[in-house]
Design a protein around this motif. Structure first.
Motif, PDB file in Angstrom:
ATOM      1  N   UNK A   1       0.850  -1.186   0.000  1.00  0.00           N
ATOM      2  CA  UNK A   1       0.000   0.000   0.000  1.00  0.00           C
ATOM      3  C   UNK A   1       0.886   1.236   0.000  1.00  0.00           C
ATOM      4  N   UNK A   2       0.744   2.016  -1.033  1.00  0.00           N
ATOM      5  CA  UNK A   2       1.569   3.217  -1.164  1.00  0.00           C
ATOM      6  C   UNK A   2       0.932   4.082  -2.241  1.00  0.00           C
ATOM      7  N   UNK A   3       0.886   5.379  -1.992  1.00  0.00           N
ATOM      8  CA  UNK A   3       0.331   6.277  -2.997  1.00  0.00           C
ATOM      9  C   UNK A   3       1.450   6.730  -3.926  1.00  0.00           C
ATOM     10  N   UNK A   4       1.310   6.790  -5.223  1.00  0.00           N
ATOM     11  CA  UNK A   4       0.195   6.406  -6.101  1.00  0.00           C
ATOM     12  C   UNK A   4       0.354   5.023  -6.738  1.00  0.00           C
ATOM     13  N   UNK A   5       0.123   3.953  -5.985  1.00  0.00           N
ATOM     14  CA  UNK A   5       0.218   2.600  -6.542  1.00  0.00           C
ATOM     15  C   UNK A   5      -0.836   2.392  -7.634  1.00  0.00           C
ATOM     16  N   UNK A   6      -1.962   3.109  -7.555  1.00  0.00           N
ATOM     17  CA  UNK A   6      -3.030   2.924  -8.542  1.00  0.00           C
ATOM     18  C   UNK A   6      -2.733   3.568  -9.886  1.00  0.00           C
ATOM     19  N   UNK A   7      -1.601   4.268  -9.990  1.00  0.00           N
ATOM     20  CA  UNK A   7      -1.211   4.812 -11.289  1.00  0.00           C
ATOM     21  C   UNK A   7      -0.818   3.650 -12.191  1.00  0.00           C
ATOM     22  N   UNK A   8      -1.288   3.705 -13.433  1.00  0.00           N
ATOM     23  CA  UNK A   8      -1.107   2.579 -14.362  1.00  0.00           C
ATOM     24  C   UNK A   8       0.352   2.127 -14.452  1.00  0.00           C
ATOM     25  N   UNK A   9       1.239   3.104 -14.641  1.00  0.00           N
ATOM     26  CA  UNK A   9       2.635   2.747 -14.857  1.00  0.00           C
ATOM     27  C   UNK A   9       3.295   2.223 -13.580  1.00  0.00           C
ATOM     28  N   UNK A  10       2.831   2.691 -12.419  1.00  0.00           N
ATOM     29  CA  UNK A  10       3.443   2.238 -11.175  1.00  0.00           C
ATOM     30  C   UNK A  10       2.978   0.841 -10.785  1.00  0.00           C
ATOM     31  N   UNK A  11       1.683   0.585 -10.999  1.00  0.00           N
ATOM     32  CA  UNK A  11       1.200  -0.775 -10.730  1.00  0.00           C
ATOM     33  C   UNK A  11       1.890  -1.763 -11.671  1.00  0.00           C
ATOM     34  N   UNK A  12       2.056  -1.350 -12.917  1.00  0.00           N
ATOM     35  CA  UNK A  12       2.742  -2.186 -13.902  1.00  0.00           C
ATOM     36  C   UNK A  12       4.156  -2.515 -13.431  1.00  0.00           C
ATOM     37  N   UNK A  13       4.862  -1.490 -12.939  1.00  0.00           N
ATOM     38  CA  UNK A  13       6.233  -1.722 -12.468  1.00  0.00           C
ATOM     39  C   UNK A  13       6.241  -2.656 -11.270  1.00  0.00           C
ATOM     40  N   UNK A  14       5.281  -2.452 -10.349  1.00  0.00           N
ATOM     41  CA  UNK A  14       5.246  -3.273  -9.147  1.00  0.00           C
ATOM     42  C   UNK A  14       4.980  -4.735  -9.494  1.00  0.00           C
ATOM     43  N   UNK A  15       4.175  -4.986 -10.533  1.00  0.00           N
ATOM     44  CA  UNK A  15       3.798  -6.365 -10.863  1.00  0.00           C
ATOM     45  C   UNK A  15       4.800  -7.046 -11.793  1.00  0.00           C
ATOM     46  N   UNK A  16       5.430  -6.281 -12.683  1.00  0.00           N
ATOM     47  CA  UNK A  16       6.294  -6.923 -13.673  1.00  0.00           C
ATOM     48  C   UNK A  16       7.775  -6.672 -13.421  1.00  0.00           C
ATOM     49  N   UNK A  17       8.094  -5.644 -12.598  1.00  0.00           N
ATOM     50  CA  UNK A  17       9.493  -5.319 -12.382  1.00  0.00           C
ATOM     51  C   UNK A  17      10.100  -4.521 -13.505  1.00  0.00           C
ATOM     52  N   UNK A  18       9.309  -4.256 -14.541  1.00  0.00           N
ATOM     53  CA  UNK A  18       9.821  -3.456 -15.662  1.00  0.00           C
ATOM     54  C   UNK A  18       9.363  -2.013 -15.499  1.00  0.00           C
TER      55      UNK A  18
END
Lengths: 517, 181
Positions: free
Chosen positions: A244-261
């Motif tokens: 949980x961290x703001x802005x995790x809901x940003x498209x590019x940040x969630x993408x980075x968190x899930x894929x590492x890219x």
């Protein structure tokens, strides 16, 4: 680890986990309250533009009776979305209403006076979406007026089509909901997990992606549990809790968190084979394809210190904020009314503003919650630099903008700013940093529009000059032609006259010779 | 054969040198910036700047006789582009960009005389003899060329309404000014 190794690690992996902020989320008790349904208001004001792109074109008349789910306005242009009636009743006006937008300017809206029956329009029975071609699935999603419910309201069918063309392999479902106070996606995932999973499977079919990952912040354990249970049957769908961290809901940040890219600054996630959609959009897709129901209602979080009974509520699109607040009852007069989250939402000028497809929450904040401080000078502490999730220098950018040097701010990466508000949130001097960036982006867009306009004017002026020149030339040519014709005619007449005279003379001569003979 | 080739080559060489010399010797001095500046201008030759058309304004700018704020229809974008080209700095906050204006025709008074549409540099007015004229908002640059041509005073300049699509966040008050006030 030696210093050099540390530096190499930094260069290789970037600064890593040093982005974003951790605001107090204040999601409970609203998130835990059971979902309620707003009693049907007397009138609904349905705006014609609830999406990115061109406003829809109305196809109904004042006085016409409509049923719930009937098409009110159809998409016009490449990027647009259909608008449907949120209840049955009579169209009593096609006019204007204050838009849910920080400007407080009016937008075009269709007013429906409800008949109280809330009767759905008869529609053909739903077909199995998996028997349809991916393109037809997307067409049905477009017909239902589904737009991205995460806040950006981009028409979903277009995005799915983009994914199909880009040959994506993974679909990421955004259940981050990182904004404090908001819990509409949390509630949706808890109460409609099976429907969301079905929507995800339809979206997988529409894009041709092989697997789906649902990213949910770990401050929503109930939602994670519900979604995991619903997704158990489907191997291609997995639930991935994220920090949980703001802005995790940003498209590019969630993408980075899930894929590492990391998504390049000028690129999209589709360039890397991934398409990101909100979980609410998956629910809307399920409703559209399985029940032939267009997007006419959504879950809205009602929260803030001034609200007596905070919670989530199903609201038809077009209901006014005052209707919703009347139902939730206020404890006190709110110091600030916000639509959306406290970080990125927009301030409402008054309560006669309609709820639209992209409205995730209505916050009635008390004076203590909405405390505003006078900004002080920048002390160059660089808190904003550490907080910026995109890795920009907010303090430098705002200094350039304050000096009206917009291009200087662009050189520092203004266009990559996602306006998340982390910098303003952490600034100890209370400088309205994100306000500067929003101002600068708007100003640059306005300059771009003026430039386009000037270019068009130049083209028109050139076309006019060419036309005038052509006209003069053609006139001169025509005049010359006429003159030539006249001359030719005159010459012919003269020749004829001469010939006649000659003939006459010859005749007279003959006659006289006859006479003489 | 060889004599012909040689004589023609020699002739060409002499004439080529002559032309090259003439081009250097009798070259007309023009400011290269004028053409570049003119390319930036709207090109409608509306005359609001007080110079003879956009090329006149560009020449005046290059001579330093006009400031980059010379062109009202160009707006802030043009001011910045001109200032960047000329290498001067302009304080945009002082520019009274009271917002763009466009022409509007009062239909009750229009007599359909066609005078205004002949004067419009961008053909933004449509109409025919004894038919009410209308302004195409998208094409109007707000140059006001038509206003004085109207015998009945039917043309007014109206500010372009601010819509949701055109609204821009206002600039925040400077925190320094606030803190030290």
């Amino acid at each position: 680890m030696g210093l050099m190794e540390k530096i190499f690690a930094l260069l290789e992996h970037g600064p890593g986990e040093h982005w974003g902020v951790h605001p107090d989320d204040r999601k409970r008790p609203a998130a835990d309250a059971p979902l309620r349904v707003l009693p049907l208001p007397e009138r609904l004001h349905v705006p014609l533009q609830q999406h990115i792109g061109a406003a829809a074109r109305p196809i109904v008349l004042v006085g016409q009776k409509v049923l719930k789910g009937q098409l009110l306005a159809e998409a016009q242009g490449a990027t647009s979305a259909n608008i449907h009636a949120s209840t049955s009743g009579t169209i009593t006006a096609i006019g204007e209403i204050t838009a849910p937008h920080p400007s407080g300017l009016p937008c075009a809206a269709i007013t429906i006076t409800a008949d109280g029956e809330d009767r759905w329009i008869d529609s053909e029975p739903a077909v199995d979406p998996f028997s349809l071609a991916p393109k037809d699935t997307a067409a049905r999603i477009a017909a239902a007026g589904v737009v991205g419910l995460g806040g950006a309201t981009f028409p979903s069918a277009l995005k799915l089509g983009l994914g199909l063309r880009a040959k994506i392999h993974t679909l990421i479902l955004n259940g981050g909901e990182c904004e404090p106070y908001l819990s509409c996606d949390d509630r949706l995932m808890r109460d409609f997990a099976a429907e969301i999973i079905d929507g995800i499977r339809i979206m997988l079919h529409a894009t041709g992606a092989q697997k789906a990952q649902i990213g949910i912040e770990d401050n929503k354990p109930e939602a994670i549990a519900a979604m995991t249970a619903a997704a158990r049957k489907f191997a291609e769908i997995s639930v991935c809790p994220v920090a949980a961290r703001y802005p995790m809901g940003s498209e590019k940040h969630l993408f980075s968190a899930l894929t590492g890219q990391e998504v390049p600054a000028d690129g999209r996630t589709t360039d890397l084979g991934v398409l990101v959609h909100n979980v609410g959009t998956a629910w809307a897709v399920h409703e559209a394809l399985r029940h032939n129901r267009p997007l006419v209602e959504r879950i809205v979080t009602l929260n803030g210190g001034a609200i007596a009974f905070p919670g989530n509520i199903r609201v038809p699109v077009g209901a006014l904020v005052e209707d919703v607040l009347a139902y939730a009852s206020l404890k006190e007069v709110p110091a600030r009314l916000v639509m959306g989250g406290p970080m990125m939402g927009s301030l409402l000028p008054h309560t006669r503003v309609p709820v639209v497809k992209g409205s995730s929450g209505i916050l009635a904040l008390t004076a203590a919650e909405a405390a505003a401080y006078d900004p002080g000078p920048c002390i160059r502490c660089s808190s904003c630099v550490r907080a910026c999730p995109v890795g920009l220098l907010p303090l430098e950018m705002s200094a350039h903008i304050a000096a009206s040097d917009l291009n200087g701010a662009v050189d520092l990466g203004l266009k990559d700013c996602i306006a998340c508000g982390c910098c303003s949130f952490v600034c100890p001097s209370h400088i309205p940093l994100v306000h500067y960036f929003n101002h600068a982006k708007g100003e640059l867009a306005a300059q771009g529009r003026t430039q386009l306009r000037n270019d068009a004017a130049k083209r028109l002026a050139a076309a006019r000059a060419e036309r005038i020149e052509r006209d003069t030339r053609e006139k001169a040519e025509a005049a010359a032609r006429r003159k030539a014709e006249r001359m030719a005619q005159k010459a012919a007449e003269k020749a004829a006259a001469e010939a006649a005279a000659a003939q006459e003379a010859a005749g007279t001569a003959a006659e006289s010779s006859e006479v003489t003979t | 054969m060889i004599a012909a080739i040689l004589s023609l080559s020699l002739l060409g060489l002499i004439l080529g040198f002559g032309l090259g010399f003439a081009a250097k010797k009798f070259a007309v001095e023009t400011d290269a910036r004028v053409a570049e500046l003119e390319a930036l201008m709207p090109g409608t030759n509306c005359g609001q700047c007080g110079f003879p058309g956009c090329s006149g304004a560009a020449a005046a700018l290059a001579d330093g006789k006009a400031s980059p704020t010379v062109c009202p229809p160009g707006g802030k974008a043009l001011i910045q582009a001109l200032a960047a080209k000329l290498g001067v700095s302009v304080d945009l906050s002082g520019v009274a960009d009271e917002g763009p204006k466009i022409a509007a025709i009062e239909e009750e008074i229009c007599i359909g005389c066609c005078r205004c549409l002949k004067d419009c540099p961008t053909d933004a007015i449509v109409g025919a003899a004894k038919q009410i004229h209308a302004v195409m908002r998208e094409a109007c640059t707000g140059c006001e060329a038509c206003v004085d041509r109207c015998p009945t005073g039917a043309i007014t300049m109206d500010p372009v309404p601010i819509t949701l699509q055109h609204w821009v966040w206002p600039k925040p008050l400077s925190e320094g000014a606030k803190a030290w006030a």
